[in-house]
Design a protein around this motif. Structure first.
Motif, PDB file in Angstrom:
ATOM      1  N   GLN A 377       0.714  -1.096   0.110  1.00 34.46           N
ATOM      2  CA  GLN A 377       0.039  -0.078   0.032  1.00 34.46           C
ATOM      3  C   GLN A 377       0.840   1.369   0.239  1.00 34.46           C
ATOM      4  O   GLN A 377       0.323   2.216  -0.770  1.00 34.46           O
ATOM      5  N   ARG A 378       1.790   1.143   0.859  1.00 35.98           N
ATOM      6  CA  ARG A 378       3.010   2.363   0.870  1.00 35.98           C
ATOM      7  C   ARG A 378       3.599   2.617  -0.497  1.00 35.98           C
ATOM      8  O   ARG A 378       3.830   3.549  -0.801  1.00 35.98           O
ATOM      9  N   ALA A 379       3.973   1.597  -0.940  1.00 33.50           N
ATOM     10  CA  ALA A 379       4.551   1.610  -2.352  1.00 33.50           C
ATOM     11  C   ALA A 379       3.814   1.603  -3.519  1.00 33.50           C
ATOM     12  O   ALA A 379       4.260   0.993  -4.869  1.00 33.50           O
ATOM     13  N   GLU A 380       2.542   1.950  -3.488  1.00 29.50           N
ATOM     14  CA  GLU A 380       1.440   1.984  -4.332  1.00 29.50           C
ATOM     15  C   GLU A 380       1.819   3.030  -5.819  1.00 29.50           C
ATOM     16  O   GLU A 380       2.379   3.968  -5.466  1.00 29.50           O
ATOM     17  N   GLU A 381       1.543   2.209  -6.904  1.00 30.54           N
ATOM     18  CA  GLU A 381       1.912   3.126  -8.008  1.00 30.54           C
ATOM     19  C   GLU A 381       0.927   2.495  -9.096  1.00 30.54           C
ATOM     20  O   GLU A 381       0.369   1.460  -8.960  1.00 30.54           O
ATOM     21  N   VAL A 382       0.897   3.361 -10.156  1.00 30.20           N
ATOM     22  CA  VAL A 382      -0.067   3.075 -11.243  1.00 30.20           C
ATOM     23  C   VAL A 382       0.798   2.773 -12.362  1.00 30.20           C
ATOM     24  O   VAL A 382       1.641   3.313 -12.844  1.00 30.20           O
ATOM     25  N   ARG A 383       0.464   1.277 -12.827  1.00 27.47           N
ATOM     26  CA  ARG A 383       1.349   0.974 -14.113  1.00 27.47           C
ATOM     27  C   ARG A 383       0.449  -0.145 -14.753  1.00 27.47           C
ATOM     28  O   ARG A 383      -0.575  -0.694 -14.455  1.00 27.47           O
ATOM     29  N   PRO A 384       0.830  -0.136 -16.169  1.00 26.25           N
ATOM     30  CA  PRO A 384       0.085  -1.038 -17.146  1.00 26.25           C
ATOM     31  C   PRO A 384       0.193  -2.480 -16.713  1.00 26.25           C
ATOM     32  O   PRO A 384       1.313  -2.903 -16.079  1.00 26.25           O
ATOM     33  N   ALA A 385      -0.947  -3.068 -16.923  1.00 20.31           N
ATOM     34  CA  ALA A 385      -1.105  -4.675 -16.737  1.00 20.31           C
ATOM     35  C   ALA A 385      -1.823  -5.446 -17.772  1.00 20.31           C
ATOM     36  O   ALA A 385      -2.727  -4.824 -18.160  1.00 20.31           O
ATOM     37  N   GLY A 386      -1.814  -6.913 -17.738  1.00 19.69           N
ATOM     38  CA  GLY A 386      -2.427  -7.440 -18.773  1.00 19.69           C
ATOM     39  C   GLY A 386      -2.197  -7.318 -20.004  1.00 19.69           C
ATOM     40  O   GLY A 386      -1.193  -6.609 -20.680  1.00 19.69           O
ATOM     41  N   GLU A 387      -2.850  -8.089 -20.876  1.00 16.13           N
ATOM     42  CA  GLU A 387      -2.376  -8.098 -22.439  1.00 16.13           C
ATOM     43  C   GLU A 387      -2.831  -6.718 -23.091  1.00 16.13           C
ATOM     44  O   GLU A 387      -2.194  -6.189 -23.735  1.00 16.13           O
ATOM     45  N   LEU A 388      -3.923  -6.137 -22.511  1.00 18.18           N
ATOM     46  CA  LEU A 388      -4.329  -4.641 -23.222  1.00 18.18           C
ATOM     47  C   LEU A 388      -3.462  -3.446 -22.522  1.00 18.18           C
ATOM     48  O   LEU A 388      -3.571  -2.429 -22.891  1.00 18.18           O
ATOM     49  N   GLN A 389      -2.573  -3.886 -21.490  1.00 14.71           N
ATOM     50  CA  GLN A 389      -1.622  -2.820 -20.852  1.00 14.71           C
ATOM     51  C   GLN A 389      -2.359  -1.806 -20.414  1.00 14.71           C
ATOM     52  O   GLN A 389      -2.217  -0.548 -20.560  1.00 14.71           O
TER      53      GLN A 389
END
Length: 695
Positions: A377-389
């Protein structure tokens, strides 16, 4: 009148006379027929008299033959009984003679065998004497006592040789061991009074096993006592592994002799297992006490804050491997009990220790999961994930990775309590970390109070990813073969069902987030196009009907532009949900506008054309068009009612089954009362006819 009566009476009298005449004639005919039948029967009897005389004579002859046969059968039966009695007397005499001869031979043979010191043969003669003698048993008493004395002396002389052979680790194959077993078997043939030597032999076998346990297990204790372990040393794991492997090796090494000892009764095999298991309990107790103290497990379980995750993870792996080793050992012992026919061994001290360790393990696992998720939780960031990124929060993937790692580690123990407890803890931790943490309203990633479009997309994508992870983790837990018993698997499956409950909560939050995104970023742009409904006129003639006012095409174009802005930022499923929301808003706004207008039949057909254009345009944007089309089902029902040629034809356009809710977001169909209200919008329909219409 009287003339008619007289005429009727005369007619009745004539008919009565005719009936009487017919009756008399029928009786005469029946009497004649009966006489003819009697004459024919008498003639048949006269013809059969000679044959009846022959039958009578034949029956008399048969009765005479039967009496003669019965007399001869009685005579034969008497002769047979006399022969059976004579035979039984002869057999009894022969048996007494044979037994007497067997007793004499047994006495002579036993005496000769004792003189020659052949104890096996002497024991066999004693057994024959016991089987043949039914009288005085004192005849064999001196020889029996002499045999017991000689066997006892022989066994006493073998104990030292047997112990020396055992010390050289060849006592299982040496002649001394075989002779000892043979002489103990000899003693087992001498009756209850001679069981002392057999019991002494069984005790000797168990003592040898216990000595072997002490010889192989105590060096492990010595290593532990002489070398205090470091915090990261695998010494205790190796020590417990050695204890259990040594115990198993002792049982397996001596299993051939234990199977041979089954000839003396399953009690020997059971005592052997009990000795090995008891010694293993003692060794495990000492190692366990030192391990709990050196690793400070109780202290760590009681204070889960400020945890060194690397050290705690290593400790959890070690505890997991310890419980796995113990579970394998217990399965081994149960298998040997079944193989040898011995009663199952109780769990004993090892089982109690593992239950205590499982409780501590569960608390440690809970602390590790909580601390790992807090750090994620403290190191949360927004990043692309999955096949659709697609952009998602890192918390979702990290938290589910932590939960899956903990559950996988617990399943590896093979213990139902540890696995079920860890699954429950993981489910609760996911719910606390995500529902009450990352996805709570007011969090920087949104909730129902979304204001920024990027965070709204991340919120929706993260919730959708969490739903997928719940299904994957549920499939992983329920498909595991780590537990053997069916009741343990059922308990684990029940605990794993909590994941599907959490998934339902994630799904509800996802729906709320999409609704908030639609209300903030899509609905305002659609408002102007939907406002055009108020200006539509449905009191049209054929010329006006042919003209298209462009309402449907303008709305579809506007909605397509607004939805395309989100298409690359959301998954296809989430985009379909936004399209469904747009279709729902359009259907509700159109219905709200048309129910206050008046219609001709051509105006109703014009409305139907616009509704179908809206349905086709919006459903064409979705990957799954069916839910979008369902949003317009109620409107199409309205247009069908408004398009009928007469009030009586409303039965064909309205179906009571369509009033049921179709599912999803679509509104339920028109009720009978609403259908009549819709028919009242037609300016050419009679109000009274509508009121008297029965739907």
């Amino acid at each position: 009148m009287s003339t008619e009566i007289h005429a009727a009476l005369a007619s009745l009298a004539a008919e009565e006379a005719q009936v009487q005449h017919s009756k008399a004639e029928s009786i005469r005919q029946a009497r004649k027929q009966a006489e003819r039948d009697l004459e024919r029967a008498a003639e048949s009897l006269r013809r059969a008299l000679p044959e009846l005389d022959v039958v009578s004579r034949t029956c008399a002859d048969l009765r005479g033959a039967i009496r003669k046969t019965m007399d001869r059968a009685d005579l034969v039966s008497d002769r047979v009984r006399e022969l059976d009695l004579a035979r039984s007397r002869a057999l009894a005499a022969l048996d007494r003679s044979t037994r007497h001869s067997e007793v004499r031979q047994s006495l002579v043979g036993a005496e000769r065998a004792l003189q020659e010191r052949d104890l096996q043969l002497a024991a066999e003669y004693v057994r024959r004497f016991d089987e043949a003698n039914s009288g005085d048993a004192s005849l064999m008493a001196p020889l029996r006592a002499e045999l017991e004395r000689l066997v006892g002396e022989r066994l006493d002389g073998m104990w030292d040789g047997l112990r020396e052979a055992a010390a050289q680790d060849d006592w299982l194959e040496c002649a001394v061991a075989r002779n000892a077993l043979e002489h103990a078997s000899v003693m087992s043939k001498l009756g209850p009074a001679s069981t002392l030597a057999l019991g002494r032999y069984a005790s000797f076998v168990v003592s040898l096993f216990k000595e072997r346990c002490e010889y192989e297990l105590l060096p492990v204790r010595a290593v532990v006592d002489d070398r205090p372990p470091a915090a990261d040393s695998p010494l205790f794991l190796n020590g417990i592994k050695c204890v259990l492997n040594a115990a198993a090796a002792v049982v397996d090494k001596h299993s051939p002799h234990s199977r041979a000892a089954q000839g003396l009764g399953t009690g020997v095999a059971h005592r052997v297992l009990a000795a090995v298991h008891g010694e293993c309990d003692a060794q495990m107790q000492a190692l366990f006490d030192q391990y709990m103290s050196a690793r400070r497990l109780h202290e760590r379980a009681g204070a889960p804050t400020d945890v060194d995750l690397s050290a705690l993870n290593a400790c959890l792996i070690e505890v997991c491997l310890m419980m796995q080793r113990v579970e394998s050992y217990e399965r081994f012992i149960r298998a040997r009990c079944e193989q040898w026919g011995a009663p199952p061994q109780a769990g004993g001290e090892i089982r109690r220790l593992m239950q205590e360790l499982a409780g501590v393990y569960t608390l440690l696992e809970k602390g590790w999961i909580a601390e790992s998720m807090a750090r994620a939780q403290r190191a949360e960031e927004v990043r692309p994930a999955g096949e659709l990124q697609l952009l998602t929060s890192s918390v979702v993937e990290d938290d589910f990775y932590v939960a899956r790692a903990a559950v996988k580690r617990a399943l590896a123990t093979g213990l139902c309590d540890a696995a079920s407890g860890c699954v429950n803890i993981a489910v609760g931790a996911l719910e606390d970390a995500l529902l009450a943490g990352a996805f709570r309203p007011g969090h920087h990633q949104g909730g129902a109070q979304l204001q920024a479009k990027p965070s709204a997309h991340v919120q929706v994508n993260s919730l959708e990813q969490a739903c997928e992870f719940c299904v994957q983790m549920h499939r992983f837990v329920t498909g595991s073969d780590a537990l053997e018993r069916a009741e343990d698997k059922a308990k684990l499956r029940s605990c794993a069902d909590g994941l599907m409950d959490v998934r339902s909560k994630f799904e509800a939050l996802r729906e709320d987030a999409l609704a908030a995104l639609f209300n903030v970023h899509v609905r305002p742009g659609m408002k102007q196009s939907l406002a055009d409904v108020e200006g539509l006129n449905f009191l049209v003639d054929e010329q006006a009907f042919e003209r298209d006012d462009g309402f449907a095409s303008r709305f579809v174009a506007t909605a397509g532009t607004l939805l395309d802005r989100h298409r690359g930022l959301l998954s296809p499923r989430a985009t379909d949900t936004l399209i469904e929301l747009a279709a729902q808003a359009a259907a509700e706004e159109v219905e709200r506008g048309v129910v206050v207008k008046r219609f001709t039949q051509l105006g109703a057909l014009k409305l139907e054309r616009d509704v179908r254009a809206l349905s086709a345009g919006l459903s064409g944007m979705a990957s799954n068009p069916l839910p979008v089309r369902a949003m317009f089902a109620r409107l199409l029902q309205i247009t069908a009612l408004l398009s009928v040629g007469a009030v009586e034809e409303a039965h064909d356009a309205w179906d009571a089954r369509e009033t049921q809710r179709p599912g999803g977001r679509a509104r339920e169909g028109l009720s009978a009362k609403e259908a009549k209200r819709v028919l009242g919008l037609r300016q050419d329909f009679d109000v009274k006819a509508i009121q008297h219409l029965k739907l």
